[in-house]
Design a protein around this motif. Structure first.
Motif, mmCIF file in Angstrom:
data_model
loop_
_atom_site.group_PDB
_atom_site.id
_atom_site.type_symbol
_atom_site.label_atom_id
_atom_site.label_comp_id
_atom_site.label_asym_id
_atom_site.label_seq_id
_atom_site.Cartn_x
_atom_site.Cartn_y
_atom_site.Cartn_z
ATOM 1 N N THR A 156 6.274 -40.742 -5.945
ATOM 2 C CA THR A 156 7.049 -39.650 -6.557
ATOM 3 C C THR A 156 8.474 -40.090 -6.926
ATOM 4 O O THR A 156 9.006 -41.032 -6.353
ATOM 5 C CB THR A 156 7.091 -38.428 -5.607
ATOM 6 N N TRP A 158 12.779 -39.142 -8.108
ATOM 7 C CA TRP A 158 13.920 -38.536 -7.412
ATOM 8 C C TRP A 158 14.403 -37.236 -8.028
ATOM 9 O O TRP A 158 15.279 -36.580 -7.486
ATOM 10 C CB TRP A 158 15.095 -39.519 -7.362
ATOM 11 N N LYS A 182 4.590 -42.187 -0.987
ATOM 12 C CA LYS A 182 5.821 -42.981 -1.067
ATOM 13 C C LYS A 182 6.808 -42.212 -1.939
ATOM 14 O O LYS A 182 6.711 -42.210 -3.155
ATOM 15 C CB LYS A 182 5.588 -44.357 -1.677
ATOM 16 N N GLU A 185 12.842 -43.922 -3.275
ATOM 17 C CA GLU A 185 13.788 -44.506 -2.318
ATOM 18 C C GLU A 185 15.199 -43.960 -2.530
ATOM 19 O O GLU A 185 16.067 -44.096 -1.681
ATOM 20 C CB GLU A 185 13.787 -46.036 -2.416
ATOM 21 N N GLY A 215 9.841 -49.289 -4.912
ATOM 22 C CA GLY A 215 8.660 -49.287 -5.767
ATOM 23 C C GLY A 215 8.044 -50.663 -5.852
ATOM 24 O O GLY A 215 6.816 -50.826 -5.790
ATOM 25 N N GLY A 219 5.416 -49.376 -3.341
ATOM 26 C CA GLY A 219 4.650 -48.781 -4.440
ATOM 27 C C GLY A 219 3.637 -49.756 -5.019
ATOM 28 O O GLY A 219 2.467 -49.413 -5.221
ATOM 29 N N THR A 234 4.347 -40.225 -10.503
ATOM 30 C CA THR A 234 5.273 -39.568 -11.423
ATOM 31 C C THR A 234 6.511 -40.433 -11.463
ATOM 32 O O THR A 234 7.085 -40.747 -10.419
ATOM 33 C CB THR A 234 5.609 -38.139 -10.950
ATOM 34 N N GLY A 235 6.906 -40.832 -12.653
ATOM 35 C CA GLY A 235 8.080 -41.685 -12.770
ATOM 36 C C GLY A 235 8.267 -42.166 -14.189
ATOM 37 O O GLY A 235 7.760 -41.554 -15.143
ATOM 38 N N SER A 236 8.964 -43.258 -14.310
ATOM 39 C CA SER A 236 9.267 -43.803 -15.632
ATOM 40 C C SER A 236 8.020 -44.463 -16.242
ATOM 41 O O SER A 236 7.074 -44.806 -15.522
ATOM 42 C CB SER A 236 10.366 -44.846 -15.493
ATOM 43 N N ALA A 239 7.417 -47.926 -14.615
ATOM 44 C CA ALA A 239 6.706 -47.927 -13.333
ATOM 45 C C ALA A 239 5.250 -47.507 -13.522
ATOM 46 O O ALA A 239 4.342 -48.076 -12.904
ATOM 47 C CB ALA A 239 7.418 -47.012 -12.342
ATOM 48 N N GLU A 257 2.223 -39.255 -14.574
ATOM 49 C CA GLU A 257 3.112 -38.253 -15.181
ATOM 50 C C GLU A 257 4.395 -38.990 -15.510
ATOM 51 O O GLU A 257 5.169 -39.314 -14.613
ATOM 52 C CB GLU A 257 3.397 -37.112 -14.195
ATOM 53 N N LEU A 258 4.633 -39.261 -16.787
ATOM 54 C CA LEU A 258 5.727 -40.179 -17.129
ATOM 55 C C LEU A 258 6.801 -39.474 -17.965
ATOM 56 O O LEU A 258 7.049 -38.304 -17.775
ATOM 57 C CB LEU A 258 5.132 -41.418 -17.801
ATOM 58 N N GLY A 259 7.403 -40.205 -18.856
ATOM 59 C CA GLY A 259 8.590 -39.678 -19.531
ATOM 60 C C GLY A 259 8.303 -38.664 -20.622
ATOM 61 O O GLY A 259 7.144 -38.356 -20.935
ATOM 62 N N CYS A 291 11.572 -34.273 -16.769
ATOM 63 C CA CYS A 291 10.764 -35.033 -17.718
ATOM 64 C C CYS A 291 10.419 -34.222 -18.952
ATOM 65 O O CYS A 291 10.262 -34.757 -20.031
ATOM 66 C CB CYS A 291 9.503 -35.486 -17.027
ATOM 67 N N GLU A 391 14.172 -41.473 -23.856
ATOM 68 C CA GLU A 391 14.454 -40.472 -22.835
ATOM 69 C C GLU A 391 15.822 -40.783 -22.220
ATOM 70 O O GLU A 391 16.072 -41.901 -21.789
ATOM 71 C CB GLU A 391 13.363 -40.544 -21.766
ATOM 72 N N PHE A 456 -0.233 -29.298 -16.385
ATOM 73 C CA PHE A 456 0.969 -29.996 -16.844
ATOM 74 C C PHE A 456 0.680 -31.487 -16.922
ATOM 75 O O PHE A 456 0.139 -32.070 -15.971
ATOM 76 C CB PHE A 456 2.099 -29.736 -15.844
HETATM 77 P P1 NAD Z 1 10.961 -44.619 -11.440
HETATM 78 O O1 NAD Z 1 9.870 -45.054 -12.301
HETATM 79 O O2 NAD Z 1 12.117 -45.496 -11.254
HETATM 80 O O3 NAD Z 1 10.410 -44.337 -9.975
HETATM 81 C C1 NAD Z 1 9.360 -43.417 -9.729
HETATM 82 C C2 NAD Z 1 8.629 -43.853 -8.488
HETATM 83 O O4 NAD Z 1 7.905 -45.035 -8.802
HETATM 84 C C3 NAD Z 1 9.564 -44.206 -7.321
HETATM 85 O O5 NAD Z 1 8.977 -43.794 -6.113
HETATM 86 C C4 NAD Z 1 9.624 -45.720 -7.413
HETATM 87 O O6 NAD Z 1 9.918 -46.342 -6.189
HETATM 88 C C5 NAD Z 1 8.208 -46.032 -7.868
HETATM 89 N N1 NAD Z 1 8.060 -47.343 -8.503
HETATM 90 C C6 NAD Z 1 8.962 -48.026 -9.251
HETATM 91 N N2 NAD Z 1 8.449 -49.218 -9.633
HETATM 92 C C7 NAD Z 1 7.196 -49.282 -9.129
HETATM 93 C C8 NAD Z 1 6.158 -50.262 -9.173
HETATM 94 N N3 NAD Z 1 6.312 -51.431 -9.805
HETATM 95 N N4 NAD Z 1 4.998 -49.987 -8.547
HETATM 96 C C9 NAD Z 1 4.817 -48.825 -7.910
HETATM 97 N N5 NAD Z 1 5.764 -47.868 -7.803
HETATM 98 C C10 NAD Z 1 6.942 -48.093 -8.419
HETATM 99 O O7 NAD Z 1 11.349 -43.173 -11.979
HETATM 100 P P2 NAD Z 1 12.535 -42.262 -11.500
HETATM 101 O O8 NAD Z 1 13.779 -42.827 -12.110
HETATM 102 O O9 NAD Z 1 12.451 -42.016 -10.031
HETATM 103 O O10 NAD Z 1 12.167 -40.865 -12.203
HETATM 104 C C11 NAD Z 1 12.542 -40.578 -13.495
HETATM 105 C C12 NAD Z 1 11.373 -40.743 -14.437
HETATM 106 O O11 NAD Z 1 10.277 -39.957 -13.995
HETATM 107 C C13 NAD Z 1 11.675 -40.245 -15.827
HETATM 108 O O12 NAD Z 1 11.155 -41.142 -16.783
HETATM 109 C C14 NAD Z 1 10.919 -38.932 -15.916
HETATM 110 O O13 NAD Z 1 10.548 -38.516 -17.203
HETATM 111 C C15 NAD Z 1 9.743 -39.196 -15.068
HETATM 112 N N6 NAD Z 1 9.213 -37.946 -14.584
HETATM 113 C C16 NAD Z 1 8.029 -37.494 -15.097
HETATM 114 C C17 NAD Z 1 7.527 -36.283 -14.667
HETATM 115 C C18 NAD Z 1 6.243 -35.754 -15.209
HETATM 116 O O14 NAD Z 1 5.657 -34.910 -14.561
HETATM 117 N N7 NAD Z 1 5.769 -36.228 -16.332
HETATM 118 C C19 NAD Z 1 8.200 -35.537 -13.719
HETATM 119 C C20 NAD Z 1 9.399 -36.024 -13.219
HETATM 120 C C21 NAD Z 1 9.884 -37.248 -13.657
#
Ligand code: NAD
Length: 487
Positions: A156, A158, A182, A185, A215, A219, A234-236, A239, A257-259, A291, A391, A456
């Motif tokens: 997840t 932040w 996880k 961080e 991550g 991760g 959910t993240g970038s 990732a 669930e990404l950007g 996001c 984004e 969603f």
């Molecule tokens: P991030 O990608 O930096 O981190 C997200 C998670 O992924 C963290 O727990 C991180 O530790 C983990 N991670 C990073 N690298 C990894 C790897 N190589 N392997 C496995 N896990 C890894 O994202 P962020 O900066 O925490 O969050 C912002 C991003 O999340 C934005 O792009 C946003 O659009 C997206 N987001 C999407 C949704 C959605 O539902 N679509 C919701 C919220 C946020």
């Protein structure tokens, strides 16, 4: 355990330096910590344990050990535990809100009104689904059974820390899966409270496990793990793609669930006096760190001057301030790296020649520390500019003009993303028709209320799979056909 007897949040060094594995707070295999920074003060407010592959192995083994028992429990039993988790979130809401405010600088009023109650909603929805969901249907002599996919790795971000956790944990355990979580961080404190809360709710050992860490280490180990059946991240996009690559050799299910770079189309018949301020507020909700924030406002060229005036007035009136103040609408950006990314994008907008209506580079007035950012609105934005394509994840809005509705739809769809979208217009039939033409997972007409049952997720590079409601729940199920089952 972390304290939850009073409204204040204080980090208990005991749990913060441990993981929750197999129903117990457990020390990491190799002692190491990661700092947690309060973005309002830039002070380190806690240290959390930093996990390694060995900790992931232990958590996965606990989840695997608990799977047979938990997936075989009657749905009513799972609903009861979810009901208790829901109750405890509401009971401890102030403490959770304080933790969120400390770890990511969210305005306390926003944490109380949105971050915590919406997180609780995912748990309530998962509990309620269990009373009506049919895990077996029989048709034409064939039974279709839906059963837990297995051990799930949940990763997840932040920006909505607790909300993203419950959006994954609740449907997964409702489905009969066991999980390893996880959290980010950068904002791991509310997750520690959540782990204690799950324990207090009486979830059997091993069903829910938490490992903190980076991550790249924790991760990535989870993504590649041979004994994890599914990863939900959910993240970038960076990732999300790395997770899919690491997961490929073990052919596990991956949901992402990404950007996003969500459009907000104001049709010619929209009520501009209402739609523009609401559009600005939606884009800047959670300091723009959502996001699906509608960050591209697409408006008729003939109304551009009016839109600019309304948007600037709304943005200028926003109260940026100390997250602990009840009046604050926007606290700081949640962490330093993100603050610098947002600053760089504001500069990119100026360099590309967009017209700055308000805000701009630098810290918000009155602050000499903390990651406070000026709510920024650009007009005369060309959809090809970086600020319209990438984004930003901060309080930065792009206003883009169109001549015809066809052109508005083309601009809305001219993005690699497809997560959220908004359409404003008084003729609902016209607004619906435009919504049908937009390639995005969720389209909102005239700023409706949030619906936790609405699926969603993203089209295109915004991801794969869905969260929330029935569709989100079904991501955690496998499908088995038993042919020759009989009637
Ligand atoms: P991030 O990608 O930096 O981190 C997200 C998670 O992924 C963290 O727990 C991180 O530790 C983990 N991670 C990073 N690298 C990894 C790897 N190589 N392997 C496995 N896990 C890894 O994202 P962020 O900066 O925490 O969050 C912002 C991003 O999340 C934005 O792009 C946003 O659009 C997206 N987001 C999407 C949704 C959605 O539902 N679509 C919701 C919220 C946020």
């Amino acid at each position: 355990m972390t304290t939850h007897s009073s409204n204040s949040y204080s980090v208990d060094p005991h749990t913060a330096h441990q993981f929750y594995i197999n129903g117990r707070w457990t020390s990491p295999a190799i002692p190491a910590t990661l700092p947690v920074v309060n973005p309002a003060t830039e002070a380190v407010v806690a240290q959390v344990a930093r996990g390694t592959a060995e900790d992931v192995d232990r958590a996965v083994a606990a989840a695997r050990g608990a799977l047979a028992g938990w997936s075989a429990t009657p749905a009513e039993t799972r609903a009861q535990v979810l009901g208790k988790i829901h109750e405890l979130i509401l009971e401890r809401k102030e403490q959770l809100a304080q933790a969120l405010s400390l770890e990511m600088g969210t305005a306390i009023g926003f944490a109380r009104a949105m971050q915590v109650p919406l997180a609780a909603e995912h748990v309530r929805v998962a509990r309620d689904l269990l009373s009506s969901y049919r895990f077996q249907t029989v048709e034409g002599g064939t039974a279709i059974e839906r059963e837990a996919i297995g051990v799930c790795g949940l990763i997840t971000p932040w920006n909505w820390p607790l909300y993203q956790i419950t959006a994954k944990v609740a449907p997964a355990i409702a489905a009969g899966c066991t999980v390893v979580l996880k959290p980010s961080e950068l904002s791991p404190l509310s997750a520690l409270l959540f782990a204690q809360l799950v324990h207090d709710a009486g979830l059997p050992p091993g069903v829910f496990n938490l490992v903190n860490g980076s991550g790249a280490e924790v991760g990535a180990t989870m993504a590649a793990h041979a004994d994890i059946d599914m990863i939900s991240i959910t993240g970038s996009n960076r990732a999300g793609a790395l997770v899919a690559q690491a997961a490929a050799p073990t052919v596990k299910r991956v949901t992402q669930e990404l950007g996003g770079k969500s459009p907000n189309v104001l049709l010619p018949d929209a009520d501009f006096a209402k739609a523009v301020p609401l559009g600005v507020m939606s884009a800047f909700r959670n300091v723009g760190q959502s996001c699906s924030a509608p960050t591209r406002m697409i408006v008729p060229r003939s109304r551009l001057a009016e839109v600019e005036a309304l948007a600037a007035a709304t943005a200028n009136a926003l109260i940026v301030g100390d997250p602990q103040s009840e009046d604050t609408q926007l606290g700081p950006i949640a962490n330093e790296a993100q603050f610098h990314r947002v600053q760089a994008m504001i500069q990119a907008g100026l360099d590309e020649g967009a017209k700055l209506l308000c805000g701009g580079p630098g810290r918000a007035a009155g602050f000499d520390k903390g990651f406070y950012t000026r709510p920024t609105v650009f007009s005369d934005v060309d959809n090809a500019m970086r600020i319209a394509q990438e984004e930003i994840f901060g309080p930065v809005l792009c206003i883009i003009a169109y001549e015809t509705v066809d052109e508005a739809v083309a601009i809305a769809n001219d993005t690699v993303y497809g997560l959220g979208a908004h359409v404003q217009g008084q003729d609902l039939d016209v607004a619906r028709a435009v919504a049908s033409r937009i390639r995005a997972g969720q389209v909102h007409l005239n700023h409706p209320a949030w619906n936790p049952m609405a699926p969603f997720g993203g089209y295109k590079r915004s991801g794969n799979g869905r969260e929330y409601g029935v569709q989100g729940f079904e991501e955690y199920l496998e499908t088995k056909a038993i042919i020759g089952f009989g009637e």
